[in-house]
Write a protein that holds these residues in place. Structure first.
Motif, PDB file in Angstrom:
ATOM      1  N   VAL A  94      46.742  36.582  49.502  1.00  0.00           N
ATOM      2  CA  VAL A  94      46.873  37.709  50.438  1.00  0.00           C
ATOM      3  C   VAL A  94      46.805  37.268  51.892  1.00  0.00           C
ATOM      4  O   VAL A  94      47.058  38.067  52.796  1.00  0.00           O
ATOM      5  N   GLY A  95      46.451  36.023  52.145  1.00  0.00           N
ATOM      6  CA  GLY A  95      46.407  35.530  53.513  1.00  0.00           C
ATOM      7  C   GLY A  95      46.323  34.011  53.547  1.00  0.00           C
ATOM      8  O   GLY A  95      45.711  33.405  52.663  1.00  0.00           O
ATOM      9  N   THR A  96      46.962  33.402  54.537  1.00  0.00           N
ATOM     10  CA  THR A  96      46.924  31.944  54.674  1.00  0.00           C
ATOM     11  C   THR A  96      46.779  31.574  56.140  1.00  0.00           C
ATOM     12  O   THR A  96      47.097  32.357  57.042  1.00  0.00           O
ATOM     13  N   LEU A 136      37.691  39.150  46.158  1.00  0.00           N
ATOM     14  CA  LEU A 136      38.390  38.471  47.239  1.00  0.00           C
ATOM     15  C   LEU A 136      37.698  37.141  47.505  1.00  0.00           C
ATOM     16  O   LEU A 136      36.505  37.105  47.822  1.00  0.00           O
ATOM     17  N   GLU A 137      38.436  36.041  47.340  1.00  0.00           N
ATOM     18  CA  GLU A 137      37.855  34.705  47.456  1.00  0.00           C
ATOM     19  C   GLU A 137      38.532  33.908  48.570  1.00  0.00           C
ATOM     20  O   GLU A 137      39.755  33.988  48.756  1.00  0.00           O
ATOM     21  N   ALA A 138      37.741  33.134  49.286  1.00  0.00           N
ATOM     22  CA  ALA A 138      38.240  32.283  50.367  1.00  0.00           C
ATOM     23  C   ALA A 138      38.241  30.827  49.911  1.00  0.00           C
ATOM     24  O   ALA A 138      37.250  30.343  49.346  1.00  0.00           O
ATOM     25  N   PHE A 139      39.346  30.124  50.152  1.00  0.00           N
ATOM     26  CA  PHE A 139      39.483  28.727  49.752  1.00  0.00           C
ATOM     27  C   PHE A 139      39.896  27.883  50.956  1.00  0.00           C
ATOM     28  O   PHE A 139      41.077  27.833  51.320  1.00  0.00           O
ATOM     29  N   PRO A 140      38.938  27.218  51.620  1.00  0.00           N
ATOM     30  CA  PRO A 140      39.307  26.211  52.625  1.00  0.00           C
ATOM     31  C   PRO A 140      39.777  24.967  51.885  1.00  0.00           C
ATOM     32  O   PRO A 140      38.987  24.291  51.221  1.00  0.00           O
ATOM     33  N   HIS A 192      43.199  32.971  51.339  1.00  0.00           N
ATOM     34  CA  HIS A 192      42.446  34.080  50.747  1.00  0.00           C
ATOM     35  C   HIS A 192      43.193  34.546  49.504  1.00  0.00           C
ATOM     36  O   HIS A 192      44.407  34.793  49.563  1.00  0.00           O
ATOM     37  N   VAL A 193      42.472  34.652  48.395  1.00  0.00           N
ATOM     38  CA  VAL A 193      43.064  35.046  47.117  1.00  0.00           C
ATOM     39  C   VAL A 193      42.357  36.289  46.587  1.00  0.00           C
ATOM     40  O   VAL A 193      41.123  36.337  46.527  1.00  0.00           O
ATOM     41  N   LEU A 194      43.154  37.289  46.242  1.00  0.00           N
ATOM     42  CA  LEU A 194      42.632  38.489  45.586  1.00  0.00           C
ATOM     43  C   LEU A 194      42.774  38.293  44.077  1.00  0.00           C
ATOM     44  O   LEU A 194      43.890  38.108  43.580  1.00  0.00           O
ATOM     45  N   ILE A 195      41.644  38.314  43.372  1.00  0.00           N
ATOM     46  CA  ILE A 195      41.637  38.168  41.911  1.00  0.00           C
ATOM     47  C   ILE A 195      41.274  39.529  41.310  1.00  0.00           C
ATOM     48  O   ILE A 195      40.163  40.024  41.491  1.00  0.00           O
ATOM     49  N   GLU A 196      42.241  40.134  40.628  1.00  0.00           N
ATOM     50  CA  GLU A 196      42.030  41.430  39.994  1.00  0.00           C
ATOM     51  C   GLU A 196      41.900  41.227  38.485  1.00  0.00           C
ATOM     52  O   GLU A 196      42.819  40.727  37.846  1.00  0.00           O
ATOM     53  N   PRO A 221      51.756  33.933  51.350  1.00  0.00           N
ATOM     54  CA  PRO A 221      51.193  35.221  50.942  1.00  0.00           C
ATOM     55  C   PRO A 221      52.181  35.981  50.055  1.00  0.00           C
ATOM     56  O   PRO A 221      53.384  35.987  50.305  1.00  0.00           O
ATOM     57  N   GLY A 222      51.657  36.606  49.016  1.00  0.00           N
ATOM     58  CA  GLY A 222      52.489  37.313  48.057  1.00  0.00           C
ATOM     59  C   GLY A 222      52.696  36.541  46.766  1.00  0.00           C
ATOM     60  O   GLY A 222      53.106  37.121  45.759  1.00  0.00           O
ATOM     61  N   ALA A 223      52.427  35.227  46.762  1.00  0.00           N
ATOM     62  CA  ALA A 223      52.531  34.443  45.527  1.00  0.00           C
ATOM     63  C   ALA A 223      51.473  34.929  44.541  1.00  0.00           C
ATOM     64  O   ALA A 223      50.339  35.216  44.928  1.00  0.00           O
ATOM     65  N   LYS A 224      51.859  35.008  43.272  1.00  0.00           N
ATOM     66  CA  LYS A 224      50.960  35.571  42.260  1.00  0.00           C
ATOM     67  C   LYS A 224      50.957  34.715  41.007  1.00  0.00           C
ATOM     68  O   LYS A 224      51.920  34.015  40.704  1.00  0.00           O
ATOM     69  N   MET A 225      49.854  34.836  40.261  1.00  0.00           N
ATOM     70  CA  MET A 225      49.712  34.136  38.992  1.00  0.00           C
ATOM     71  C   MET A 225      48.880  35.019  38.065  1.00  0.00           C
ATOM     72  O   MET A 225      47.923  35.668  38.495  1.00  0.00           O
ATOM     73  N   VAL A 226      49.265  35.071  36.785  1.00  0.00           N
ATOM     74  CA  VAL A 226      48.526  35.827  35.777  1.00  0.00           C
ATOM     75  C   VAL A 226      47.762  34.841  34.903  1.00  0.00           C
ATOM     76  O   VAL A 226      48.302  33.816  34.469  1.00  0.00           O
ATOM     77  N   ILE A 227      46.499  35.175  34.639  1.00  0.00           N
ATOM     78  CA  ILE A 227      45.595  34.264  33.938  1.00  0.00           C
ATOM     79  C   ILE A 227      44.956  34.996  32.763  1.00  0.00           C
ATOM     80  O   ILE A 227      44.502  36.142  32.906  1.00  0.00           O
TER      81      ILE A 227
END
Length: 297
Positions: free
Chosen positions: A31-33, A82-86, A100-104, A41-47
């Motif tokens: 959701v943010g870089t 919502l997770e932050a990854f430096p 920033h990654v939104l994990i739903e 931003p907008g890239a998605k992955m299903v887990i």
């Protein structure tokens, strides 16, 4: 961690399939870089617990996202995170950007219903439950009892079973069900009904047990079940007649609506979610997206 083939299914194809099957899964979205990052931003992955579909760019960062999503799935920690990854610090990647990654997380189904019987009431009940986020296991000993259209309903699984009047069969069938089910017994045969109630009570791992029928039917069943060793406390767990109080209709659809309404009251009691929980805490969002935090990145 071995990474499965991400080309097998795109994230939107996987999301649709998993929603239809009622299988627990997570959707991770960038959701943010800031700076240099593997994806935009907008890239998605299903887990899921044992598979992934599509990619957020690979590397340690992606493995961290997968691990965090799977941990949430395993603990049934549904909702958004919502997770932050430096990337240079937390993820050890040389590109050094910030993501920033939104994990739903989706539980797949808020409840599981085991419906024994594909007669008139059962066939009226299935479409009444279809719009709800529940997984339904529909079981009957008659191989031709299920309507053909049932095969296309999301989160519905039709299971043919052997005649459960054999106590060993009833025990095996009930033992194969997931824990915490809401069981509804409405077969075409009183002997099957009684054997299934006996097995469900002995199993002892149901969220609720409902039996279609009248007060006189339940009085007769109670005598037999009591003689079979069930305590009064155990017998009190069975609801018979089923359906919300005051609903007196005898038509299959009327009974189905009353039963569906009763199930809503039973499943809502078991969610355990605080009434004021509405996703990510405002303070968390404010800290992440405030100008001062952005300047410090």
């Amino acid at each position: 961690m071995n990474r499965p083939d991400v080309e097998s299914m795109s994230w939107h194809e996987a999301l649709h399939a998993l929603q239809c099957r009622g299988q627990p899964h997570a959707l991770a979205s960038i959701v943010g870089t800031a700076g240099s990052t593997p994806r935009e931003p907008g890239a998605k992955m299903v887990i899921t617990a044992d598979d992934v579909h599509d990619t957020l760019g690979g590397g340690t960062f992606e493995y961290q996202v997968i691990a965090q999503a799977r941990e949430a799935i395993a603990s049934d920690d549904t909702g958004p995170h919502l997770e932050a990854f430096p990337l240079g610090g937390r993820s050890g990647q040389c590109c050094g950007g910030y993501v920033h990654v939104l994990i739903e997380v989706f539980s797949g189904a808020e409840a599981t219903i085991a419906l024994f019987g594909a007669g008139h009431v059962g066939q009226a009940l299935i479409p009444a439950l279809a719009p709800l986020p529940w997984r339904i296991l529909w079981l009957d000993s008659r191989p031709d009892a299920f309507p053909a259209k049932a095969a296309n309903q999301p989160r519905l699984e039709c299971r043919g079973i052997d005649d459960p009047t054999d106590s060993s069969v009833a025990t095996s069938v009930v033992g194969s069900l997931p824990s915490g089910i809401h069981a509804l017994v409405m077969t075409h045969d009183h002997g099957q009904d009684r054997a299934l109630i006996d097995a469900l009570l002995r199993h002892g791992d149901c969220a609720s047990i409902g039996l279609i029928g009248s007060d006189s039917k339940w009085a007769s069943f109670k005598r037999r079940l009591r003689d079979g060793g069930h305590s009064e406390e155990a017998l009190e767990r069975v609801r018979c007649p089923i359906g919300i109080a005051g609903a007196k209709g005898k038509r299959p659809y009327e009974i189905a609506l009353a039963v569906a309404a009763e199930l809503l009251t039973l499943t809502s009691e078991a969610t355990g979610q605080p009434p004021d929980r509405r996703g990510i805490a405002p303070d968390t969002l404010r800290d992440i997206f405030s100008p001062s935090s952005t300047d410090n990145q």
